[in-house]
Design an enzyme around this catalytic site. Structure first.
Site, PDB file in Angstrom:
ATOM      1  N   ARG A  88     -10.095  -7.410  -5.368  1.00 54.06           N
ATOM      2  CA  ARG A  88     -10.279  -7.738  -4.278  1.00 54.06           C
ATOM      3  C   ARG A  88     -10.600  -6.837  -3.325  1.00 54.06           C
ATOM      4  O   ARG A  88      -9.818  -5.835  -2.885  1.00 54.06           O
ATOM      5  CB  ARG A  88      -9.101  -8.729  -3.626  1.00 54.06           C
ATOM      6  CG  ARG A  88      -9.245  -8.862  -2.081  1.00 54.06           C
ATOM      7  CD  ARG A  88      -8.170 -10.140  -1.711  1.00 54.06           C
ATOM      8  NE  ARG A  88      -8.437 -10.294  -0.390  1.00 54.06           N
ATOM      9  CZ  ARG A  88      -7.561 -10.007   0.873  1.00 54.06           C
ATOM     10  NH1 ARG A  88      -6.292  -9.695   0.491  1.00 54.06           N
ATOM     11  NH2 ARG A  88      -7.939 -10.580   2.037  1.00 54.06           N
ATOM     12  N   HIS A 132     -12.431  -8.483   6.791  1.00 51.00           N
ATOM     13  CA  HIS A 132     -11.264  -7.917   7.035  1.00 51.00           C
ATOM     14  C   HIS A 132     -11.090  -7.010   8.025  1.00 51.00           C
ATOM     15  O   HIS A 132     -10.876  -5.902   8.165  1.00 51.00           O
ATOM     16  CB  HIS A 132     -10.893  -7.357   5.629  1.00 51.00           C
ATOM     17  CG  HIS A 132      -9.515  -7.078   5.402  1.00 51.00           C
ATOM     18  ND1 HIS A 132      -8.756  -7.301   4.128  1.00 51.00           N
ATOM     19  CD2 HIS A 132      -8.565  -6.510   6.103  1.00 51.00           C
ATOM     20  CE1 HIS A 132      -7.430  -6.842   4.203  1.00 51.00           C
ATOM     21  NE2 HIS A 132      -7.331  -6.417   5.356  1.00 51.00           N
ATOM     22  N   GLU A 177      -6.595 -12.954   6.823  1.00 46.51           N
ATOM     23  CA  GLU A 177      -5.243 -13.117   7.841  1.00 46.51           C
ATOM     24  C   GLU A 177      -5.721 -13.307   9.124  1.00 46.51           C
ATOM     25  O   GLU A 177      -5.654 -12.458  10.216  1.00 46.51           O
ATOM     26  CB  GLU A 177      -4.621 -11.732   7.802  1.00 46.51           C
ATOM     27  CG  GLU A 177      -3.726 -11.365   6.443  1.00 46.51           C
ATOM     28  CD  GLU A 177      -3.007 -10.532   6.495  1.00 46.51           C
ATOM     29  OE1 GLU A 177      -2.744  -9.784   7.562  1.00 46.51           O
ATOM     30  OE2 GLU A 177      -2.065 -10.314   5.548  1.00 46.51           O
ATOM     31  N   ASN A 307      -1.122 -13.908   1.520  1.00 43.38           N
ATOM     32  CA  ASN A 307      -0.800 -12.597   1.898  1.00 43.38           C
ATOM     33  C   ASN A 307       0.766 -12.605   2.370  1.00 43.38           C
ATOM     34  O   ASN A 307       1.143 -13.417   3.126  1.00 43.38           O
ATOM     35  CB  ASN A 307      -1.486 -12.022   2.712  1.00 43.38           C
ATOM     36  CG  ASN A 307      -2.864 -11.682   2.334  1.00 43.38           C
ATOM     37  OD1 ASN A 307      -3.222 -12.127   1.426  1.00 43.38           O
ATOM     38  ND2 ASN A 307      -3.709 -10.989   3.244  1.00 43.38           N
ATOM     39  N   TYR A 309       4.334 -10.318   2.823  1.00 39.41           N
ATOM     40  CA  TYR A 309       5.159  -9.219   3.188  1.00 39.41           C
ATOM     41  C   TYR A 309       6.742  -9.642   3.091  1.00 39.41           C
ATOM     42  O   TYR A 309       7.375  -8.807   2.490  1.00 39.41           O
ATOM     43  CB  TYR A 309       4.652  -8.479   4.084  1.00 39.41           C
ATOM     44  CG  TYR A 309       3.002  -7.747   3.680  1.00 39.41           C
ATOM     45  CD1 TYR A 309       3.220  -6.512   2.969  1.00 39.41           C
ATOM     46  CD2 TYR A 309       2.033  -8.429   3.929  1.00 39.41           C
ATOM     47  CE1 TYR A 309       1.967  -6.328   2.428  1.00 39.41           C
ATOM     48  CE2 TYR A 309       0.870  -7.967   3.290  1.00 39.41           C
ATOM     49  CZ  TYR A 309       0.720  -6.930   2.561  1.00 39.41           C
ATOM     50  OH  TYR A 309      -0.561  -6.250   1.936  1.00 39.41           O
ATOM     51  N   GLU A 371      -2.115 -10.646  -1.230  1.00 39.27           N
ATOM     52  CA  GLU A 371      -1.696  -9.570  -1.211  1.00 39.27           C
ATOM     53  C   GLU A 371      -0.302  -9.419  -1.117  1.00 39.27           C
ATOM     54  O   GLU A 371       0.542 -10.425  -0.698  1.00 39.27           O
ATOM     55  CB  GLU A 371      -1.843  -9.024   0.478  1.00 39.27           C
ATOM     56  CG  GLU A 371      -3.257  -8.379   0.813  1.00 39.27           C
ATOM     57  CD  GLU A 371      -3.528  -8.128   2.233  1.00 39.27           C
ATOM     58  OE1 GLU A 371      -2.535  -7.460   2.779  1.00 39.27           O
ATOM     59  OE2 GLU A 371      -4.733  -8.295   2.563  1.00 39.27           O
TER      60      GLU A 371
HETATM   61  C1  BGC Z   1      -3.445  -6.621   5.577  1.00 41.76           C
HETATM   62  C2  BGC Z   1      -3.817  -5.319   5.160  1.00 41.76           C
HETATM   63  C3  BGC Z   1      -2.474  -4.371   5.623  1.00 41.76           C
HETATM   64  C4  BGC Z   1      -1.622  -4.949   5.000  1.00 41.76           C
HETATM   65  C5  BGC Z   1      -0.169  -3.874   5.114  1.00 41.76           C
HETATM   66  C6  BGC Z   1      -1.944  -6.997   5.718  1.00 41.76           C
HETATM   67  O1  BGC Z   1      -1.691  -7.592   6.796  1.00 41.76           O
HETATM   68  O2  BGC Z   1      -4.286  -7.700   5.175  1.00 41.76           O
HETATM   69  O3  BGC Z   1      -5.174  -4.953   5.538  1.00 41.76           O
HETATM   70  O4  BGC Z   1      -2.867  -3.063   4.933  1.00 41.76           O
HETATM   71  O5  BGC Z   1      -1.089  -5.951   5.380  1.00 41.76           O
HETATM   72  O6  BGC Z   1       0.196  -3.938   6.570  1.00 41.76           O
END
Ligand code: BGC
Length: 458
Positions: A88, A132, A177, A307, A309, A371
């Protein structure tokens, strides 16, 4: 068995996924390419923003970044050795259309054409994202995503890209995002274009989603059999403690609406959530949402990119007059932290995906993790990254076992790269990049991910 044994014990069991599960890695144009004005490329809002004093830690810029523009073959070779099924990446809109609309720059398209061919020759499926965050500056000068016309320009650009690459590229991601671009870029001004409009940024949500819908249509028209996805940043919303008060619950609901539902509801069920917590009761948002827009936005997706985190912990706002109906808080639990300071919460991924399934039922298309990854200190022995990946893949397997249809996993990121406002201070790569020389060195996590992918095929 505690997850921390994964990095030290090479015989520790690896999670198992279906044979057709897609293993990938992600990057984005501004974060890796460099070459900001080569071969006719026009300026993007990031080329402008990084020059604003104080905007980026230590004044770093993406002018060179990973120099990927000149090192494509080396990078594809790294991907081939890793055994990726798919890669990607994003197309820089101002490489293809230097002023965002009108005149196409053939050399910009040639670059992506060569990348696509190199990937296919390596047996890797190209999975481009059309946006992006590096909007052509010329469009920002006309209002950027606050301007409805940008959605139409985006669809025209999507058509140009799809017509050129669509004979070989079948899986397309429209936006990356839109929540983060709206809030960081236009709400708080910590990302390009650096506008701090708070709730005045809301039209950016609608115009991006409209752009998604129009671009999805353009891609489908140009590419028979295209699969169209969007990559949304999603977060499970948690209360800070079991003793949360009614006000905390209302704040958590309001945050869920802004971060998750504002983007997923119109795409998946064709309507916006109740925005009254944000003082918005007019369903047209004062004329922003027009007749037919929601039909365009909600055309069925072939997949939802997610995505992930970390979760978000929410409390009632300490100062309700400050403008937002929530405060972001720190969790009470002592989680491990990435070098970015983000808590490591693999079970948040299970919670997120099963929550999406519970909320949207059969309206939820197949899910792709577009992600997932973490920043860790520089160095090659990145055991904490291995633990992070192993933990999140276990969590993903648990979501799948509970009925979520998950088709692929793209780790963020293949390479250390330009981490937006943090410059080069956060390292997310399976491959370490020496930003002084451009040298690439695979880390322990690269070897681990390689072994994981190989193990799925045996
Ligand atoms: C984004 C990336 C970023 C990653 C880590 C995501 O919000 O798509 O571009 O590097 O998080 O912060």
């Amino acid at each position: 068995m505690p997850v921390t044994t994964r990095s030290t014990d090479p015989t520790a069991p690896l999670p198992r996924f279906p044979a057709d599960f897609v293993w990938g890695a992600s990057t984005a144009s501004y974060q890796i390419e460099g070459a900001p004005d080569e071969d006719g490329k026009g300026p993007s809002i990031w080329d402008t923003f990084v020059r604003r004093p104080g905007a980026i830690r230590d004044g770093h810029t993406g002018d060179v970044a990973c120099d990927h523009y000149h090192r494509v073959d080396e990078d594809v070779a790294l991907m081939r050795r890793l055994g990726l099924d798919a890669y990607r990446f994003s197309l820089a809109w101002p490489r293809v259309l230097p002023t965002g609309a009108g005149k196409v720059e053939p050399r910009g398209l040639d670059f992506y054409d060569r990348l696509v061919d190199a990937l296919l020759a390596a047996g890797i499926e190209p999975t481009p994202t059309l946006f992006h965050w590096d909007l052509p500056q010329a469009l920002e000068d006309e209002g950027g995503w606050l301007n409805r016309d940008t959605a139409h320009r985006f669809a025209e650009y999507a058509a140009v890209a799809a017509e050129r690459l669509g004979d070989r590229v079948k899986r397309w991601i429209t936006l990356n995002e839109p929540f983060v671009h709206m809030s960081f870029g236009y709400g708080f001004g910590v990302h390009a274009p650096g506008r701090a409009l708070l709730l005045g940024a809301l039209p950016v949500a609608h115009h991006q989603l409209l752009g998604h819908g129009l671009a999805a249509r353009a891609v489908r028209e140009a590419v028979p059999g295209a699969q169209v996805l969007i990559a949304n940043n999603c977060t499970p919303v948690r209360l800070r403690s079991d003793a949360a008060a009614e006000g905390d619950r209302a704040a958590a609901e309001a945050y869920d609406i802004l971060h998750n539902r504002l983007f997923n509801d119109p795409l998946l069920i064709g309507r916006y959530p109740d925005l009254s917590a944000y003082g918005m009761t007019d369903p047209t948002w004062g004329g922003v949402v027009r007749d037919g827009d929601l039909q365009t936005i909600s055309a069925p997706l072939d997949g939802l990119g997610v995505n992930y985190y970390n979760p978000s912990w929410i409390t009632a706002p300490a100062d309700p007059a400050a403008g937002l109906p929530f405060d972001l808080a720190e969790p009470e639990e002592a989680y491990e932290r990435t070098s970015f300071g983000w808590p490591v919460v693999p079970d948040g991924l299970t919670e997120l995906l099963t929550g999406l399934r519970a909320r949207y039922g059969d309206a939820l298309p197949p899910v792709w993790i577009t992600e997932s990854g973490c920043a860790q200190p520089a160095g090659l022995d990145d055991r904490a990254r291995i633990d992070y990946l192993a933990g999140h893949l276990d969590a993903l397997a648990r979501a799948a076992a509970q009925g979520v249809d998950v088709r692929g996993y793209f780790t963020w990121s293949l390479l250390d790269n330009f981490e937006w406002a943090e410059g080069f201070h956060q390292r997310f790569g399976l491959v370490e990049v020496d930003f002084a020389t451009g040298g690439r060195t695979p880390r322990a996590s690269y070897a681990w991910y390689r072994r994981l992918i190989a193990s799925q095929r045996s």
